[in-house]
Design a protein around this motif. Structure first.
Motif, PDB file in Angstrom:
ATOM      1  N   LEU A   1       0.830  -1.202   0.000  1.00  0.00           N
ATOM      2  CA  LEU A   1       0.000   0.000   0.000  1.00  0.00           C
ATOM      3  C   LEU A   1       0.866   1.254   0.000  1.00  0.00           C
ATOM      4  CD1 LEU A   1      -2.855   1.311   0.318  1.00  0.00           C
ATOM      5  CD2 LEU A   1      -2.454   1.216   2.796  1.00  0.00           C
ATOM      6  N   VAL A   2       1.836   1.309   0.907  1.00  0.00           N
ATOM      7  CA  VAL A   2       2.718   2.473   1.006  1.00  0.00           C
ATOM      8  C   VAL A   2       3.519   2.653  -0.276  1.00  0.00           C
ATOM      9  CG1 VAL A   2       4.695   3.460   2.233  1.00  0.00           C
ATOM     10  CG2 VAL A   2       2.861   2.334   3.520  1.00  0.00           C
ATOM     11  N   GLY A   3       4.058   1.549  -0.805  1.00  0.00           N
ATOM     12  CA  GLY A   3       4.886   1.644  -1.996  1.00  0.00           C
ATOM     13  C   GLY A   3       4.112   2.026  -3.240  1.00  0.00           C
ATOM     14  N   LEU A   4       2.945   1.423  -3.441  1.00  0.00           N
ATOM     15  CA  LEU A   4       2.202   1.637  -4.682  1.00  0.00           C
ATOM     16  C   LEU A   4       1.472   2.983  -4.708  1.00  0.00           C
ATOM     17  CD1 LEU A   4       0.790  -1.961  -5.207  1.00  0.00           C
ATOM     18  CD2 LEU A   4       2.584  -0.825  -6.527  1.00  0.00           C
ATOM     19  N   LEU A   5       1.062   3.491  -3.561  1.00  0.00           N
ATOM     20  CA  LEU A   5       0.367   4.772  -3.565  1.00  0.00           C
ATOM     21  C   LEU A   5       1.299   5.931  -3.872  1.00  0.00           C
ATOM     22  CD1 LEU A   5      -2.234   4.632  -0.645  1.00  0.00           C
ATOM     23  CD2 LEU A   5      -2.516   4.096  -3.065  1.00  0.00           C
ATOM     24  N   SER A   6       2.596   5.728  -3.709  1.00  0.00           N
ATOM     25  CA  SER A   6       3.556   6.803  -3.977  1.00  0.00           C
ATOM     26  C   SER A   6       4.127   6.752  -5.392  1.00  0.00           C
ATOM     27  CB  SER A   6       4.699   6.740  -2.959  1.00  0.00           C
ATOM     28  OG  SER A   6       5.392   5.504  -3.061  1.00  0.00           O
ATOM     29  N   LEU A   7       3.693   5.780  -6.196  1.00  0.00           N
ATOM     30  CA  LEU A   7       4.218   5.641  -7.553  1.00  0.00           C
ATOM     31  C   LEU A   7       3.685   6.727  -8.474  1.00  0.00           C
ATOM     32  CD1 LEU A   7       3.947   1.818  -8.354  1.00  0.00           C
ATOM     33  CD2 LEU A   7       5.964   3.085  -7.647  1.00  0.00           C
ATOM     34  N   ASP A   8       4.508   7.122  -9.433  1.00  0.00           N
ATOM     35  CA  ASP A   8       4.058   7.919 -10.572  1.00  0.00           C
ATOM     36  C   ASP A   8       3.702   6.931 -11.672  1.00  0.00           C
ATOM     37  OD1 ASP A   8       3.615   9.519 -12.741  1.00  0.00           O
ATOM     38  OD2 ASP A   8       5.527  10.592 -12.639  1.00  0.00           O
TER      39      ASP A   8
ATOM     40  N   GLY B   1     -11.853   6.623   4.304  1.00  0.00           N
ATOM     41  CA  GLY B   1     -10.474   6.136   4.300  1.00  0.00           C
ATOM     42  C   GLY B   1      -9.818   6.308   2.945  1.00  0.00           C
ATOM     43  N   TRP B   2     -10.568   6.020   1.882  1.00  0.00           N
ATOM     44  CA  TRP B   2     -10.024   6.183   0.538  1.00  0.00           C
ATOM     45  C   TRP B   2      -9.725   7.656   0.224  1.00  0.00           C
ATOM     46  CZ3 TRP B   2     -13.945   2.449  -2.221  1.00  0.00           C
ATOM     47  CH2 TRP B   2     -13.514   1.122  -2.036  1.00  0.00           C
ATOM     48  N   VAL B   3     -10.612   8.541   0.639  1.00  0.00           N
ATOM     49  CA  VAL B   3     -10.379   9.972   0.412  1.00  0.00           C
ATOM     50  C   VAL B   3      -9.121  10.423   1.157  1.00  0.00           C
ATOM     51  CG1 VAL B   3     -11.266  12.289   0.872  1.00  0.00           C
ATOM     52  CG2 VAL B   3     -12.791  10.540  -0.073  1.00  0.00           C
ATOM     53  N   LEU B   4      -8.967   9.976   2.396  1.00  0.00           N
ATOM     54  CA  LEU B   4      -7.784  10.344   3.167  1.00  0.00           C
ATOM     55  C   LEU B   4      -6.520   9.812   2.491  1.00  0.00           C
ATOM     56  CD1 LEU B   4      -6.492  11.560   5.690  1.00  0.00           C
ATOM     57  CD2 LEU B   4      -6.943   9.392   6.871  1.00  0.00           C
ATOM     58  N   LEU B   5      -6.552   8.560   2.041  1.00  0.00           N
ATOM     59  CA  LEU B   5      -5.399   7.988   1.355  1.00  0.00           C
ATOM     60  C   LEU B   5      -5.087   8.750   0.073  1.00  0.00           C
ATOM     61  CD1 LEU B   5      -5.965   4.131   1.705  1.00  0.00           C
ATOM     62  CD2 LEU B   5      -4.169   5.501   2.774  1.00  0.00           C
ATOM     63  N   ALA B   6      -6.133   9.156  -0.651  1.00  0.00           N
ATOM     64  CA  ALA B   6      -5.922   9.887  -1.894  1.00  0.00           C
ATOM     65  C   ALA B   6      -5.264  11.242  -1.636  1.00  0.00           C
ATOM     66  CB  ALA B   6      -7.249  10.071  -2.624  1.00  0.00           C
ATOM     67  N   LEU B   7      -5.675  11.913  -0.576  1.00  0.00           N
ATOM     68  CA  LEU B   7      -5.070  13.204  -0.232  1.00  0.00           C
ATOM     69  C   LEU B   7      -3.598  13.029   0.139  1.00  0.00           C
ATOM     70  CD1 LEU B   7      -7.961  14.773   1.878  1.00  0.00           C
ATOM     71  CD2 LEU B   7      -7.241  15.437  -0.435  1.00  0.00           C
TER      72      LEU B   7
ATOM     73  N   SER C   1       2.658  11.733  -5.221  1.00  0.00           N
ATOM     74  CA  SER C   1       2.570  11.294  -6.610  1.00  0.00           C
ATOM     75  C   SER C   1       1.565  12.144  -7.359  1.00  0.00           C
ATOM     76  CB  SER C   1       2.148   9.821  -6.667  1.00  0.00           C
ATOM     77  OG  SER C   1       1.824   9.440  -7.989  1.00  0.00           O
ATOM     78  N   PRO C   2       1.873  12.525  -8.602  1.00  0.00           N
ATOM     79  CA  PRO C   2       0.910  13.306  -9.392  1.00  0.00           C
ATOM     80  C   PRO C   2      -0.327  12.511  -9.776  1.00  0.00           C
ATOM     81  CG  PRO C   2       2.800  12.664 -10.738  1.00  0.00           C
ATOM     82  CD  PRO C   2       3.132  12.301  -9.326  1.00  0.00           C
ATOM     83  N   THR C   3      -0.265  11.191  -9.621  1.00  0.00           N
ATOM     84  CA  THR C   3      -1.417  10.338  -9.961  1.00  0.00           C
ATOM     85  C   THR C   3      -2.063   9.765  -8.703  1.00  0.00           C
ATOM     86  OG1 THR C   3       0.064   8.420 -10.214  1.00  0.00           O
ATOM     87  CG2 THR C   3      -0.434   9.716 -12.202  1.00  0.00           C
ATOM     88  N   GLY C   4      -1.944  10.468  -7.573  1.00  0.00           N
ATOM     89  CA  GLY C   4      -2.377   9.932  -6.287  1.00  0.00           C
ATOM     90  C   GLY C   4      -3.789   9.392  -6.265  1.00  0.00           C
ATOM     91  N   TRP C   5      -4.749  10.124  -6.815  1.00  0.00           N
ATOM     92  CA  TRP C   5      -6.139   9.672  -6.799  1.00  0.00           C
ATOM     93  C   TRP C   5      -6.326   8.398  -7.626  1.00  0.00           C
ATOM     94  CZ3 TRP C   5     -10.231  11.672  -4.026  1.00  0.00           C
ATOM     95  CH2 TRP C   5      -9.980  12.860  -3.334  1.00  0.00           C
ATOM     96  N   ILE C   6      -5.636   8.355  -8.776  1.00  0.00           N
ATOM     97  CA  ILE C   6      -5.739   7.160  -9.619  1.00  0.00           C
ATOM     98  C   ILE C   6      -5.089   5.972  -8.908  1.00  0.00           C
ATOM     99  CG2 ILE C   6      -5.154   6.165 -11.862  1.00  0.00           C
ATOM    100  CD1 ILE C   6      -5.088   8.995 -12.985  1.00  0.00           C
ATOM    101  N   ASN C   7      -3.995   6.217  -8.205  1.00  0.00           N
ATOM    102  CA  ASN C   7      -3.338   5.136  -7.456  1.00  0.00           C
ATOM    103  C   ASN C   7      -4.290   4.489  -6.458  1.00  0.00           C
ATOM    104  OD1 ASN C   7      -1.235   6.604  -8.703  1.00  0.00           O
ATOM    105  ND2 ASN C   7       0.235   5.911  -7.179  1.00  0.00           N
ATOM    106  N   VAL C   8      -5.071   5.306  -5.766  1.00  0.00           N
ATOM    107  CA  VAL C   8      -6.022   4.775  -4.793  1.00  0.00           C
ATOM    108  C   VAL C   8      -7.088   3.934  -5.490  1.00  0.00           C
ATOM    109  CG1 VAL C   8      -7.807   5.386  -3.115  1.00  0.00           C
ATOM    110  CG2 VAL C   8      -5.623   6.589  -3.094  1.00  0.00           C
TER     111      VAL C   8
END
Length: 234
Positions: free
Chosen positions: A8-15, A127-133, A139-146
């Protein structure tokens, strides 16, 4: 659970723009497997086999796993699952759809409705909204990552658990077949593991709910051997 958290931590920070579609698809599949694994941890806790003799820690870890899985309340899930085991394929079974004309999607809808509540969905979406923020700060694609690594794996996992752990094993108990016991999917152990952490060995689980998920293949082989010996004797 640690694998789920680390991914979760690794993939949410990906571009996402820096990776191929094949790599992203592999990451999605991996996240789905780990997501399903969270429910399996919670499921074993409901049966008291996650930490044998662990007392409250068995339930605490199970509650944490289900909260991470989909913000599910552990107590309500345990009550539903106990009803499923005490009266499978009956009106008291919250996981069963007796109408043979309902179809797989009608059954899936009823199955999901038994676990989703407005408060649970509020917690999950929050929870998803918080993770997206948080992800958008890295990452510039943070919302898409979530959406790709949280929302979609949960949807795919729910389908996986429903098809392998509920629909296929229990569909033979609906009229006109009305079998007395659930079926088991006759899969080799490696494929059973990939399919849904051995949830397909469902008859074994119902008859031996004291076994952890990784003990089901041995029970499946033992029963198959007994059946073969009885057939040879006959």
């Amino acid at each position: 659970m640690l694998g789920w958290l680390a991914s979760l931590v690794g993939l949410l920070s990906l571009d996402l723009g820096q990776f191929s579609w094949l790599a992203l698809a592999a990451a999605l599949v991996g996240r789905t497997v780990l997501q399903t694994g969270l429910f399996i941890v919670g499921h074993d806790a409901m049966h008291g086999v996650l930490l044998t003799g662990g007392g409250k820690w068995n339930d605490r870890i199970g509650a944490l796993a289900l909260a991470c899985y989909a913000a599910l309340p552990y107590g309500a899930c345990r009550r539903n699952h106990r009803s499923h085991h005490q009266a499978p394929a009956s009106a008291e079974d919250p996981d069963f759809h007796a109408d043979p004309h309902a179809g797989v999607w009608g059954w899936y809808g009823r199955f999901m409705a038994g676990y989703l509540t407005p408060w649970q969905m509020t917690r999950l979406l929050g929870g998803w909204v918080l993770l997206a923020l948080i992800a958008s700060a890295f990452s510039p694609t943070g919302w898409i990552n979530v959406l790709l690594f949280c929302t979609l794996p949960l949807l795919l996992s729910s389908l996986q658990l429903f098809l392998i752990g509920t629909y296929l094993p229990h569909r033979g108990q609906r009229a006109p077949l009305s079998r007395a016991r659930p079926d088991s999917l006759n899969l080799p152990s490696w494929l059973s593991l990939l399919a849904c952490f051995h949830f397909g060995y469902h008859r074994e689980h119902h008859e031996r709910p004291d076994l952890a998920w990784f003990e089901l293949p041995a029970e499946h082989r033992r029963r198959a051997s007994i059946w073969s010996d009885d057939l040879a004797a006959a």
